[in-house]
Structures are given as structure tokens and as C-alpha cells.
Scaffold this motif. Sequence first.
Motif, short mmCIF file in Angstrom:
data_model
loop_
_atom_site.label_atom_id
_atom_site.label_comp_id
_atom_site.label_asym_id
_atom_site.label_seq_id
_atom_site.Cartn_x
_atom_site.Cartn_y
_atom_site.Cartn_z
N ILE A 279 0.96 -1.24 -0.04
CA ILE A 279 0.08 -0.13 0.03
C ILE A 279 0.81 1.19 -0.04
O ILE A 279 0.60 2.20 -0.87
CB ILE A 279 -0.99 0.05 1.31
N GLU A 280 1.97 1.24 0.85
CA GLU A 280 2.71 2.43 1.02
C GLU A 280 3.48 2.81 -0.22
O GLU A 280 3.85 3.92 -0.45
CB GLU A 280 3.66 2.05 2.27
N VAL A 281 3.84 1.79 -1.00
CA VAL A 281 4.93 2.05 -2.20
C VAL A 281 3.92 2.60 -3.14
O VAL A 281 4.37 2.99 -4.32
CB VAL A 281 5.65 0.69 -2.71
N PHE A 282 2.58 2.39 -3.49
CA PHE A 282 1.86 2.95 -4.40
C PHE A 282 1.72 4.49 -4.32
O PHE A 282 1.54 5.13 -3.26
CB PHE A 282 0.56 2.53 -4.28
N PRO A 283 1.91 5.08 -5.46
CA PRO A 283 1.57 6.46 -5.65
C PRO A 283 0.37 6.76 -5.07
O PRO A 283 -0.72 5.86 -5.52
CB PRO A 283 1.92 7.05 -7.05
N ASP A 284 -0.12 7.78 -4.51
CA ASP A 284 -1.54 8.13 -3.88
C ASP A 284 -2.62 8.02 -5.03
O ASP A 284 -3.68 7.33 -5.13
CB ASP A 284 -1.54 9.53 -3.49
N LYS A 285 -2.42 8.45 -6.31
CA LYS A 285 -3.49 8.57 -7.26
C LYS A 285 -3.50 7.05 -7.88
O LYS A 285 -4.89 6.86 -7.80
CB LYS A 285 -2.93 9.59 -8.56
N GLU A 286 -2.49 6.46 -8.05
CA GLU A 286 -2.67 5.06 -8.86
C GLU A 286 -3.26 3.97 -7.64
O GLU A 286 -3.94 3.14 -8.17
CB GLU A 286 -1.37 4.63 -9.15
N LEU A 287 -3.08 4.56 -6.60
CA LEU A 287 -3.80 3.51 -5.37
C LEU A 287 -5.18 3.63 -5.52
O LEU A 287 -5.81 2.43 -5.52
CB LEU A 287 -3.17 3.94 -4.01
N PHE A 288 -5.88 4.68 -5.82
CA PHE A 288 -7.10 4.76 -6.09
C PHE A 288 -7.80 4.73 -7.56
O PHE A 288 -8.84 4.51 -7.55
CB PHE A 288 -7.73 6.07 -5.63
N GLU A 289 -6.72 4.73 -8.34
CA GLU A 289 -7.32 4.93 -9.75
C GLU A 289 -6.76 3.96 -10.78
O GLU A 289 -7.43 3.51 -11.77
CB GLU A 289 -7.05 6.32 -10.57
N PHE A 290 -5.72 3.50 -10.55
CA PHE A 290 -4.86 2.31 -11.54
C PHE A 290 -5.59 1.09 -11.37
O PHE A 290 -5.81 0.74 -10.43
CB PHE A 290 -3.43 2.50 -11.36
N SER A 291 -5.92 0.40 -12.78
CA SER A 291 -6.24 -0.80 -12.72
C SER A 291 -5.91 -1.55 -14.12
O SER A 291 -5.73 -0.68 -14.99
CB SER A 291 -7.71 -1.01 -11.91
N VAL A 292 -6.04 -2.56 -13.92
CA VAL A 292 -6.11 -3.45 -15.29
C VAL A 292 -7.42 -3.82 -15.81
O VAL A 292 -8.23 -4.04 -14.93
CB VAL A 292 -5.11 -4.69 -15.22
N GLN A 293 -7.53 -3.95 -17.05
CA GLN A 293 -8.90 -4.29 -17.67
C GLN A 293 -9.95 -4.97 -16.93
O GLN A 293 -9.77 -6.01 -16.66
CB GLN A 293 -8.76 -5.02 -19.05
N GLY A 294 -10.91 -4.32 -16.50
CA GLY A 294 -11.97 -5.01 -15.74
C GLY A 294 -11.65 -5.27 -14.40
O GLY A 294 -12.67 -5.96 -13.63
N MET A 295 -10.51 -4.93 -13.81
CA MET A 295 -10.22 -5.08 -12.34
C MET A 295 -10.40 -3.80 -11.61
O MET A 295 -10.93 -2.66 -12.15
CB MET A 295 -8.98 -5.91 -12.14
N ARG A 296 -10.22 -4.21 -10.24
CA ARG A 296 -10.65 -2.80 -9.43
C ARG A 296 -9.16 -2.26 -8.94
O ARG A 296 -8.17 -3.00 -9.03
CB ARG A 296 -11.21 -3.38 -8.06
N PRO A 297 -9.25 -1.00 -8.76
CA PRO A 297 -8.03 -0.33 -8.28
C PRO A 297 -7.54 -1.04 -6.74
O PRO A 297 -8.42 -1.55 -6.16
CB PRO A 297 -8.40 1.07 -7.83
N PHE A 298 -6.25 -1.09 -6.36
CA PHE A 298 -5.92 -1.81 -5.32
C PHE A 298 -6.64 -1.17 -3.97
O PHE A 298 -6.89 -1.80 -3.05
CB PHE A 298 -4.42 -1.69 -5.08
N SER A 299 -6.85 0.15 -4.01
CA SER A 299 -7.59 0.53 -2.73
C SER A 299 -9.00 0.13 -2.56
O SER A 299 -9.35 -0.40 -1.44
CB SER A 299 -7.74 2.34 -3.07
N THR A 300 -9.74 -0.07 -3.48
CA THR A 300 -10.75 -1.22 -3.51
C THR A 300 -10.55 -2.55 -2.99
O THR A 300 -11.40 -2.81 -2.10
CB THR A 300 -11.71 -1.02 -4.70
#
Lengths: 160, 160
Positions: free
Chosen positions: B29-50
Motif C-alpha cells: 500500500i505504502e509504495v503505491f503513488p496516491d493517485k494510482e492507489l485509487f485509480e489504476f487498474s488493469v482491464q475489468g479489475m478494481r484499483p488496489f484501494s478498493t
Amino acid sequence: MTTRAKQFISADQLLEHWQGHRNLTRRVIEVFPDKELFEFSVQGMRPFSTMVVELISIAGPALKGIVEQQITEFSEEVFQPKTKEEILARWDAETEVINHYFNQISEEKFQETFNLFGQYEFPVYQNILYFIDNEIHHRAQAYTYLRSLGIVPPFFWERF
Amino acid sequence: MTTRAKQFISADQLLEHWQGHRNLTRRVIEVFPDKELFEFSVQGMRPFSTMVVELISIAGPALKGIVEQQITEFSEEVFQPKTKEEILARWDAETEVINHYFNQISEEKFQETFNLFGQYEFPVYQNILYFIDNEIHHRAQAYTYLRSLGIVPPFFWERF
């Protein structure tokens, strides 16, 4: 009679749990298109076939080493599959190898330290949990590969 | 004195193993950039924060339900973090919740069936293994997200 720490699970239950995970991993291998199994990866990562060769190179050989008290170096070079069928056949053969050796490990032995592959000096139960965790870890990376490829992976909870 | 099945691990060892995994998940969790933690995902998957909100919504509440014999519906709606700091603070709070309830589960109880969240009727030890496996699974997907983002994830074996 010695007092024993509160038990979480028995050896039989752990083995069943592990083989359930191995069934799921087998399904994930099966669902990969042949080409992508050997070639697809995400930046800097390995194709899933290479990860599966790692898994095959760990579990059976490690349990054999633990049971026979032989410290052997880790090696992935022995098995170099060219097709999905080769991988699946070897996966199934390893199922029996795992059952065979796991069942020979005593309760006391699970608690003893073993220098796995001459590199990882931990209690046997920790080594075995590591094999399972490592399998879940790499298989989940394969789930992400499959999603990237637009393929729906098997249900995570489907084990038998 | 009843004969007991061959033990694989004790409850204390399992808890330590689990908290080791939770430490690693915290690092991811810590190593994720804040924005990507909440927004980045791969096709059809959820962001890691979720996914992390899912993990937080399972472990503590499930153990509480098991100990108090209360069947409560699963809910992720209670916790809706907006920042990485909120997630980490809640993660740390849950560490104590998990220790608190896990330690109240008896050896016999681990073997009893519990209808988790009114949906998953399995022995308690299987439910708990599922929580850990599910965490390893989603964290490994986050490893793949990080690699896609060109970020090196923490070592898988670094737990404490």
C-alpha cells in the motif's frame, strides 16, 4: 504426555487445502492460450509458464529433501516444457509426489528447522506455507495477465 | 485424553504468519503513488484501494462475528477512505482487532462450521485461511499493477 500448543489445523487439512489450491492453479494453466502461456507478460515479469516451472521445481523436490534430510541446490533447469500439455502432465505427476512425501513428515518435524535448498533456514511448516503462498502469489499475477488478455479467470474459490 | 490429528501449525504460529503477510501488504500500500492507489487498474479489475477496503471489511468483522456468534451481512460501505493515510491508519487499527478476536478462538472452534456473513458455511479454519489467501491473491495483483507502473514492489519474503 506433553502439553501441546492450541492447534490451528492438522496436517491432513493443510494438505487438502494445498491440493485445492493446486487444482485451481491447474485450471488457470488450462485457461491460458498456448502462445500466451509461454510468451505473455507484464513489464519486467516472467511468462506464467516460467512461474509454473518454478512452482514445480519447488514443492516436490523440497518435500523430498525434507523427508530424506538431503540438502540439494534449487534448480529449474531440469524441466523445460515446450507445451501446455507437458506442463499439465508434470503438474499431475507432482500431485502424487507431494502427497507421498508430505504424509511422511511428522508433527515434530514440521517444527524443526531445515536448510531448504541450502539457502532458506526456517521451520519446516514455514517453508511449506511459503510454497503455498508463493503459488497463490504467482497465480494471482497470472489472473492479472488473463484479464489483460480479455480472458475471464476461474473463480478463486473453486478448488475441487 | 482424546487422540488428536497430527498438528501442522498452532494457532499462535498461524496468527504470526498472517500478521507477517499483513505487514507486507502494508508495504505494498505504502509504495503505491496516491493517485494510482485509487485509480489504476488493469482491464475489468478494481484499483488496489478498493481491494484493500475489501480486505479490511473481511478480517476483523469476520473474526468478531465468529467469536460473538453473530451472523452479520458483509458490507464494504462502512469504510470509504479518500487517502492512503486513512487506509494505513485503518490497516493498523485492524491489526489489533485481528489479534484481539483471533486469540479468543478455541482449538475446537477452529473445527466448527460457521456461516460467515450468512453466506459461507465452512469450518472456521477454512474461513480464516481464505482471508489470508484472498489477501495474498489481491496483493499479488497489486504487484502486477506496480510492475505495469514501472515501480519495484517490496520483496515477497519480507514480512517483519
